[in-house]
Design an enzyme around this catalytic site. Structure first.
Site, PDB file in Angstrom:
ATOM      1  N   GLY A  54      36.040  33.663  47.014  1.00 55.15           N
ATOM      2  CA  GLY A  54      35.675  34.988  46.515  1.00 55.15           C
ATOM      3  C   GLY A  54      35.695  36.035  47.610  1.00 55.15           C
ATOM      4  O   GLY A  54      34.906  36.980  47.602  1.00 55.15           O
ATOM      5  N   SER A  70      40.173  29.220  48.903  1.00 58.22           N
ATOM      6  CA  SER A  70      40.270  30.617  49.324  1.00 58.22           C
ATOM      7  C   SER A  70      39.346  30.863  50.521  1.00 58.22           C
ATOM      8  O   SER A  70      39.425  30.140  51.505  1.00 58.22           O
ATOM      9  CB  SER A  70      39.975  31.548  48.137  1.00 58.22           C
ATOM     10  OG  SER A  70      40.395  32.861  48.421  1.00 58.22           O
TER      11      SER A  70
END
Length: 440
Positions: A112, A192
């Site tokens: 995120g 991520s």
């Protein structure tokens, strides 16, 4: 302990205290266990015993909903979440029936952009994986954005979110045996920015013997270098917010100072990040050597999706790209995926292997013919976290049958779990067609 579910029907008696949990679909979940506490811009302090989080909502670090991410993954039901500045919580999911003790433990570090998300989302529900592979998954929440990844002096230290994760790992190492997990077989798994954080835990101080293996998915390692100027600018511009008592106002306000992509290039897409030269990290110019020096200690599985940037390139600015031919878009996707994810992962893997590390490099692709989006960023998540209801509205999976996701995902879940058990990769005939993988 947590009281955030109305159907608690199991109690773990642990050396940390009584932890309430609930049984559901063949697993037991102990949700929102507080592992540490923090004051604003202070390092986390570990808890010595279990403490109630009195809420029927999931605690999250204050953040702003990302419209792009909502289109990518699906709508966030904000009524189910509660902003909590001291966001040191973890959730443990294990099989309801323990066939054996000392199960492999996988610690999920969510992504995120170091700015949004939390460990305990429906789109990262590990229940199916836990039941299938007889593993334990611990999902970790930590401070984000202004609160966890923007600092640079004694008053506002850098890397506080990373310190939170390290404190969670210490808690897991100390207590996971009480839940049936093997404290000597812990694998970190992140996607991520979560993968980026894990890559940097490999060269952090104070993490010796806390984990044995890591799985790094879609880490934007192409963004990690030469960030100092951009970072310092955002840090100084947001200094006036540091004492604000309204956390949601703080989150709204910093949006006005986010760096321009024109000025700083692609890396401005991730304004918050880890800061080199501040504990627990080395200087930027020491990183490759540190990874190489530490390579013999930890097994690594690192990789990316074939079309990482395609959702952003092909749908984020639909008005702009309507006029571009698909072949042009594909070229943009190929170039940006290579520069942000592919090439940096290869450099990392080759450097790590040169230090004697056990490292495998992989790529996930979409094998459906003529699919517009392809295997974009986050495509790996529904494969591992097979929660059909949570992913049903994801534009990322438009025109991709759930059966395709589930069957390929089942094989991928087996490959990842086998790596977590022993650092080895399943034979080619046991792997999904979507996975290309090689030992470096």
């Amino acid at each position: 302990m947590s009281t955030n579910h109305p159907l608690h029907n199991h109690t773990f008696e642990t050396s940390f205290g009584k932890i309430l949990a609930f049984k559901e679909n063949g697993v037991i979940k102990a949700k929102s266990i507080r592992y540490a506490q923090s004051e604003r811009f202070k390092k986390p302090i570990p808890l010595e015993s279990a403490e109630n989080f009195i809420s029927d909502k999931t605690p999250v670090c204050p953040q702003k909903i990302s419209p792009l991410l909502e289109r990518l993954i699906g709508k966030t039901d904000i009524e189910k979440f509660q902003p909590e500045e001291s966001t040191q919580f973890l959730t443990i999911t294990r099989p309801e029936n323990l066939v054996e003790e000392n199960l492999p433990v996988i610690v999920w570090i969510h992504g995120g952009s170091y700015e949004i998300g939390c460990g305990d989302l429906p789109t990262s529900d590990p229940s199916v994986w836990v039941k299938e592979q007889n593993i334990i998954v611990v999902s970790v929440s930590y401070r984000l954005g202004l609160f966890g990844f923007l600092g640079g002096n004694d008053e506002r230290p850098a890397n506080l979110g990373l310190f939170d994760i390290i404190e969670a790992l210490k808690w897991i190492k100390k207590y996971i045996n009480d839940f049936g997990g093997n404290p000597e077989n812990i694998t970190l798994f992140g996607q991520s920015s979560g993968g980026d954080a894990i890559a940097h835990l490999l060269i952090s101080e104070g993490v010796d013997n806390l984990f044995k293996r890591v799985i790094i998915q879609s880490a934007p390692l192409g963004f990690r270098l030469k960030r100092e100027k951009m970072y310092t600018e955002l840090f100084s511009q947001t200094d006036f917010l540091k004492d604000d008592t309204d956390v949601l106002k703080m989150v709204d306000s910093y949006q006005n100072f986010l760096p321009s992509s024109f000025k700083y290039g692609l890396k401005a897409a991730m304004p918050f990040c880890l800061k080199y030269g501040h504990e627990p990290l080395p200087q930027e110019n020491e990183t490759l050597k540190k990874w190489k020096d530490n390579a013999s200690k930890i097994d690594v599985l690192i990789g990316f999706n074939e079309d990482e940037t395609s959702f952003y390139v092909k749908t984020a600015q639909e008005g702009l790209y309507t006029y571009l031919h698909n072949s042009v878009l594909n070229r943009i996707v190929k170039i940006t995926t290579k520069s942000i994810y592919g090439k940096p992962a290869e450099i990392f893997a080759e450097n790590y292997a040169s230090g004697g590390g056990n490292i495998h490099l992989y790529k996930i692709k979409l094998t459906l013919k003529k699919h517009f989006i392809g295997a974009s960023h986050c495509f790996d998540l529904p494969l591992i976290f097979a929660n059909k209801d949570a992913w049903k509205d994801a534009k990322l999976l438009k025109d991709v049958p759930w059966e395709y996701i589930f069957e390929n995902g089942k094989k991928l879940r087996a490959v990842w779990a086998e790596f977590a058990r022993n650092g080895k990769i399943l034979q080619a005939d046991e792997r999904p067609d979507i996975l290309e993988i090689r030992k470096i």
